[in-house]
Design an enzyme around this catalytic site. Structure first.
Site, mmCIF file in Angstrom:
data_model
loop_
_atom_site.group_PDB
_atom_site.id
_atom_site.type_symbol
_atom_site.label_atom_id
_atom_site.label_comp_id
_atom_site.label_asym_id
_atom_site.label_seq_id
_atom_site.Cartn_x
_atom_site.Cartn_y
_atom_site.Cartn_z
ATOM 1 N N CYS A 81 0.833 -1.211 0.000
ATOM 2 C CA CYS A 81 0.000 0.000 0.000
ATOM 3 C C CYS A 81 0.866 1.258 0.000
ATOM 4 O O CYS A 81 0.704 2.133 -0.845
ATOM 5 C CB CYS A 81 -0.928 0.026 1.213
ATOM 6 N N HIS A 82 1.763 1.345 0.981
ATOM 7 C CA HIS A 82 2.573 2.562 1.077
ATOM 8 C C HIS A 82 4.039 2.258 1.276
ATOM 9 O O HIS A 82 4.808 3.110 1.708
ATOM 10 C CB HIS A 82 2.048 3.459 2.205
#
Lengths: 214, 493
Positions: free
Chosen positions: A177-178
């Site tokens: 995701c990040h």
């Protein structure tokens, strides 16, 4: 006193001033608000009534708020027994307990060494590998088996791991995701996540079975 | 009752609000400085009680919908989960299920009040009709809600009622299929009933607003039926006089409600509904909830054909007719006098009507073929196959006689003996009470207006209050300053 002559004498509990005040709407100015000396009894009734109403409202609100919480069957389903012999060496299994993901990883000797050899003081969330393990029934540590939560401490995504073929730079897990990187002890090494993957409450029921609780 | 508003916004915010959306003014004119006849008794508190009932049902219903699963596989289990596992689920469900009964109890007392004091008469016809719309919606909502727990009574009750609609000529089968969403009650039925059961209470709330609006145009009726003639002399402001009186009645009502919820939560229900629905096994005795029993009795009372109309369809017509007739009531009652307090004959006929309704309730709860009381001694009835192969019955008073007759029969006759009692059937009770129900509306009420000589009525509400010797609560109220409003009540009497 509209059409009666107003001759009726007042009973002791009647207060002419406050009665006018409560009944009078258009003629508040004519009657004025009650004189202070007459207000004690009526004020007491008002305060008592409001207090009882507030207490009743709170008593009614309580069950309506409580029902929003987890039900008894939901709470009862908040632990799971896992057979760790089913975890392949170098791999992991993922279990859901009450909808929450958990990782159970069978680490290779190299992975254990990598986790043990980290300089803890340089970590974002300092923890030794042994701190992140739970002793077996005989008190010794089973370093091969690592149990962690499966949700990234950044925003709750489920990181990729050996079963997805993506373990990241530090050999543990990689959150797509990040871009948070975890090492083979589930500790945060790089990326936005602030904390290590938490170790859930679990215990060894035998050498081969662990019980994980929420 | 739109007099000049006495509301004066005091703070900056209320002045700002009042110039843009006078909602506080509306509330003030409707529930604070609303001129209300000063002689209203406790029968007039059920309107407020019903508003509380509606709120309770909506709040508990919304909560139950958070935990309920509308599926034939999961509905029953989800209700049991609410009862056992959800925090305070047992309490919330018991409030909701008993709340339905309390709602109907209050609505029947509210209707009784309206009927007795002639609150349906000019100029309140529309107010009454809106009330009947609410009542009809309540029955539909309650019926669909009873299906949701998916117990034996839910399933087979719904099956009986939807099958009734199949009796309507030409379109009946189509209506039934579209209502059930399939060949029988099933998942499709359960889901649409759940959807409508959630929707209808909000429709009811909307009609309640219209009901209150209509009430506030004509103003309250009162036990004398005499219209307000002088707002100052005849009325008191709604607040504090009736907010306190309604509030007191609401507290008493809630205490009774709580007694049911905490001590007798299932006394008004049926044990069969705690058995999961089984389409292959019908309970021996299907009955609706108590508040629908009189109409169920009327439905089953029709066991005869009239001309080309079959008994089944006639029963459906009678059942719906018994509800629809209430809509026409303002025009069926021909009397100019509103309150039955001054109508001695109507009073007695109305007492008969109330008794008929209660008796219909009992008749609906009992099997039509069961006996209310017996007459004569029990007999033995031998049913057998006669020589021509037809069914035959012969009765005996002594077992020995029956036994010796049995010995004369060939074994192929398959003689079977049972005790046969004769007596007064519940069916006949339902037929008599049902006949009175309709006669009250179609014969007695139109006729009484013509033949009855009413008693003298007080000239005004104020006179009726002050004519009493004892100092009543209303008289005390009368000595305090009345409202200074200039209401625009038009005396109708």
């Amino acid at each position: 006193m509209l059409y009666m002559s107003g001759a009726r004498s007042l009973a002791p509990w009647e207060n002419p001033v406050s009665e006018h005040a409560s009944a009078g709407h258009a003629d508040d100015t004519a009657q004025g608000h009650g004189a202070p000396e007459g207000e004690t009894r009526r004020d007491f009734i008002h305060i008592a009534a409001v207090a009882v109403t507030a207490g009743g409202a709170a008593a009614v609100a309580w069950p309506f708020i409580q029902q929003l919480g987890p039900a008894a069957d939901t709470r009862a389903a908040s632990s799971k027994d896992v057979d760790i012999t089913k975890v392949p060496l170098g791999g992991e299994i993922r279990v859901l307990i009450g909808g929450m993901p958990f990782f159970i990883r069978h680490r290779t000797e190299e992975e254990i060494q990598a986790a043990q050899n980290v300089d803890v003081s340089r970590l974002r969330d300092p923890q030794t590998d042994d701190d992140r393990l739970v002793p077996k029934l005989d008190g010794t540590l089973n370093r091969a088996i690592l149990v962690t939560s499966g949700s990234c401490t950044h925003l709750g995504c489920v990181p990729l791991g050996p079963s997805q073929g993506s373990v990241g730079e530090f050999g543990g897990w990689y959150c797509p995701c990040h871009g948070s990187y975890y090492d083979t002890s589930g500790r945060i090494r790089k990326g936005p996540a602030p904390l290590n993957l938490p170790v859930p409450e679990y215990e060894y029921l035998s050498d081969t079975v662990i019980k994980i609780s929420l | 009752m739109s007099g000049q508003s006495t509301y004066e916004p005091k703070t900056g915010f209320t002045k700002w609000l009042d110039a843009r959306m006078p909602i506080v003014r509306l509330a003030h004119d409707s529930f604070v400085d609303f001129p209300t006849p000063k002689n209203l008794n406790y029968w007039y508190t059920f309107g407020g009680i019903l508003a509380v009932c509606l709120v309770i049902q909506i709040v508990t219903g919304v909560v139950l919908a958070m935990h309920y699963v509308a599926s034939t596989d999961a509905a029953f289990a989800s209700v049991e989960r609410i009862m056992r596992d959800v925090e305070y689920g047992w309490l919330i469900r018991y409030i909701h299920s008993n709340g339905a009964s309390m709602f109907f109890l209050a609505v029947y007392l509210h209707m009784f009040r309206g009927l007795y004091y002639g609150s349906y008469k000019e100029p309140r016809e529309l107010l009454w009709i809106l009330g009947m719309v609410i009542y009809f919606l309540m029955m539909a909502t309650a019926f669909m809600g009873y299906v949701l727990p998916w117990g034996q009574m839910s399933y087979h009750g719904a099956s009986v009622i939807t099958n009734l609609l199949g009796a309507i000529p030409l379109v009946g089968e189509g209506i039934k299929t579209y209502l059930q969403g399939g060949p029988a009650i099933g998942d499709a039925t359960l889901n649409r009933f759940f959807s409508l059961h959630y929707l209808l209470p909000f429709v009811i709330a909307g009609v309640v607003i219209l009901h209150i609006w209509a009430l506030h145009v004509t103003g309250n009726n009162n036990p004398t039926g005499v219209s307000v003639k002088n707002v100052k002399a005849d009325t008191v402001p709604f607040t504090p006089y009736y907010t306190v009186k309604d509030g007191f009645a609401i507290i008493l009502f809630l205490i009774m409600f709580a007694v049911f919820v905490f001590y007798f939560p299932n006394v008004l229900g049926h044990a069969d509904n705690y058995i999961e629905a089984n389409p292959l096994q019908t309970p021996t005795h299907i009955v609706p909830e108590w508040y629908l029993l009189p109409f169920y009795a009327i439905l089953r009372a029709v066991t005869f054909d009239i001309g080309p109309i079959e008994a089944k369809l006639l029963g459906v017509i009678a059942m719906f007719g018994s509800i629809l007739v209430l809509f026409a009531l303002p025009w069926l009652d021909t009397s100019k006098v509103r309150s039955m307090r001054y109508r001695p004959l109507a009073q007695q006929c109305f007492l008969g009507f109330v008794i008929a309704c209660v008796v219909l309730g009992f008749a609906g709860a009992n099997n039509p073929d069961d006996l209310v009381f017996k007459f004569g001694a029990d007999k033995l009835a031998m049913s057998y196959t006669d020589a021509n192969g037809g069914a035959a019955v012969r009765t005996f008073t002594e077992f020995a006689e029956a036994n010796s007759f049995l010995a004369t029969l060939p074994s192929s006759a398959a003689g079977a003996l049972e005790v046969s009692a004769s007596g007064f059937k519940w069916l006949w009770v339902a037929q008599i009470a049902g006949a009175y129900y309709f006669a009250f509306f179609f014969i007695l009420l139109p006729l009484l207006g013509v033949i009855e000589k009413p008693k003298a009525r007080p000239a005004s509400i104020a006179d009726s209050v002050h004519g009493k010797k004892k100092t009543t609560a209303a008289a005390v109220a009368a000595t305090s300053p009345g409202p200074q409003t200039t209401g625009s009540l038009k005396p109708a009497e």
